[in-house]
Design an enzyme around this catalytic site. Structure first.
Site, PDB file in Angstrom:
ATOM      1  CB  THR A 155      -6.569   7.453  12.131  1.00  0.00           C
ATOM      2  OG1 THR A 155      -7.297   8.549  11.649  1.00  0.00           O
ATOM      3  CG2 THR A 155      -7.491   6.318  12.436  1.00  0.00           C
ATOM      4  CB  VAL A 184     -18.966  10.823   7.270  1.00  0.00           C
ATOM      5  CG1 VAL A 184     -18.795   9.346   7.580  1.00  0.00           C
ATOM      6  CG2 VAL A 184     -20.296  11.329   7.828  1.00  0.00           C
ATOM      7  CB  SER A 185     -13.733   9.874   9.607  1.00  0.00           C
ATOM      8  OG  SER A 185     -12.776   8.870   9.627  1.00  0.00           O
ATOM      9  CG  ASP A 186     -11.069   6.476   6.513  1.00  0.00           C
ATOM     10  OD1 ASP A 186     -10.751   7.618   6.890  1.00  0.00           O
ATOM     11  OD2 ASP A 186     -10.399   5.466   6.792  1.00  0.00           O
ATOM     12  CB  THR A 204      -4.251   5.867   9.122  1.00  0.00           C
ATOM     13  OG1 THR A 204      -4.197   7.251   9.472  1.00  0.00           O
ATOM     14  CG2 THR A 204      -2.877   5.420   8.649  1.00  0.00           C
ATOM     15  N   GLY A 205      -5.160   7.761   6.838  1.00  0.00           N
ATOM     16  CA  GLY A 205      -4.884   8.571   5.660  1.00  0.00           C
ATOM     17  C   GLY A 205      -6.054   9.485   5.362  1.00  0.00           C
ATOM     18  CB  VAL A 206      -6.865  11.619   2.476  1.00  0.00           C
ATOM     19  CG1 VAL A 206      -8.044  12.468   2.001  1.00  0.00           C
ATOM     20  CG2 VAL A 206      -5.644  12.496   2.744  1.00  0.00           C
ATOM     21  N   GLY A 207      -9.489  10.231   4.410  1.00  0.00           N
ATOM     22  CA  GLY A 207     -10.699   9.413   4.421  1.00  0.00           C
ATOM     23  C   GLY A 207     -11.398   9.355   3.071  1.00  0.00           C
TER      24      GLY A 207
HETATM   25  N1  ASP Z   1      -8.646   8.643   8.011  1.00  0.00           N
HETATM   26  C1  ASP Z   1      -8.933   9.741   8.888  1.00  0.00           C
HETATM   27  C2  ASP Z   1     -10.006  10.609   8.284  1.00  0.00           C
HETATM   28  O1  ASP Z   1      -9.946  10.908   7.116  1.00  0.00           O
HETATM   29  C3  ASP Z   1      -7.741  10.598   9.197  1.00  0.00           C
HETATM   30  C4  ASP Z   1      -6.503   9.844   9.587  1.00  0.00           C
HETATM   31  O2  ASP Z   1      -6.317   8.700   9.240  1.00  0.00           O
HETATM   32  O3  ASP Z   1      -5.687  10.455  10.291  1.00  0.00           O
HETATM   33  O4  ASP Z   1     -10.869  11.022   9.006  1.00  0.00           O
END
Ligand code: ASP
Length: 280
Positions: A155, A184-186, A204-207
């Protein structure tokens, strides 16, 4: 005046030295260009400008070059928060648009400020945004080869503090890649992007981990209640560790503290406050 941007986790788009240098160069150029823009624009205008540049760069998983969902469709999410007016706006799973962050910017002036799917696209079309297919051949190939079993996160985001002391945060994503359609993303929630007159945060990371931790809103609240940004982030990341959460954040406070941290190796970032700093 301060600015910090991120381009998600390095694992996105391969992990070779060539990619690392390309990302360092791209982030350095974009943060320098955006800092120059901040000289004559507000924090709000600048975060939209910076995130648009990141969306236009196929090295990052936002806008052009975004990851494809499990049904072969690309859906984008982005959000914006103005620390001055405390207004949040965003689009969730919008299709066929080049710069979802600019659609979020338009929505800031409306009563209904977060739109999803078809409604978001209809709004964008009414606002004059043209049709644009952001799928690039590399992502199509990855999709076809089903390479997304591994975690691929990238992201983009920006937080800026302008000359009048106003903060803003913007975040944009193509999602995790190969997710259930319309997940739905964070990034278009207050867990992934939040700002007030004390601090601004982009994640960023795992939503799912970021939403469970209410990460951006929690860090901003801690700063509002008197924590330094570093302490607020470090405490929130300690808590994230207990659930093995996967995240990275960038942030700036009204007093000019700039900080970034991540739970895993590693988020790519760049900052500019008179001199350039970039991840290594
Ligand atoms: N946060 C984003 C999501 O989970 C992915 C990412 O940060 O790359 O959609």
């Amino acid at each position: 005046m301060k600015i910090i941007i991120h381009g998600g986790f390095f694992s996105e788009s391969g992990t070779n030295q060539e990619t690392k240098i390309a990302k360092q160069e791209a982030l350095s150029a974009i943060v320098s260009q955006s800092y120059a823009y901040l000289n004559t624009h507000t924090a709000l205008e600048t975060v939209v400008y910076a995130v648009s540049l990141l969306e236009d760069n196929p090295l990052f998983n936002a806008g052009l070059g975004s990851q494809i969902q499990s049904d072969g469709q690309l859906r984008l999410s982005a959000s914006l928060m103005d620390g001055k007016s405390l207004k949040f706006s965003g689009v969730i799973n919008i299709q066929n648009i080049k710069n979802p962050i600019q659609v979020s910017e338009k929505l800031l002036a409306y009563d209904d400020r977060v739109l999803s799917g078809e409604g978001a696209l209809n709004f964008a079309t009414e606002q004059g945004f043209g049709f644009f297919n952001p799928i690039i051949p590399q992502r199509q190939q990855e999709y076809e080869q089903k390479l997304a079993q591994s975690s691929r996160l990238g992201t983009v985001g920006c937080v800026a503090l302008d000359v009048d002391g106003n903060l803003a945060a913007a975040t944009s994503t193509g999602g995790k890649g190969f997710e259930i359609p319309c997940r739905v993303s964070d990034s278009a929630t207050v867990a992934g992007n939040f700002a007030n007159d004390h601090a601004g945060i982009s994640c960023t990371g795992v939503g799912e981990d970021i939403v469970s931790a209410a990460l951006a809103a929690k860090i901003v609240t801690r700063v509002t209640d008197g924590f330094t940004l570093k302490h607020a982030c470090d405490k929130s990341f300690e808590e994230l560790k207990t659930v093995d959460g996967f995240a990275g954040v960038i942030g700036i406070t009204a007093s000019g503290e700039v900080y970034h941290t991540d739970s895993h190796a590693y988020m790519v970032w760049a900052a500019f406050d008179g001199s350039l700093q970039v991840f290594n």
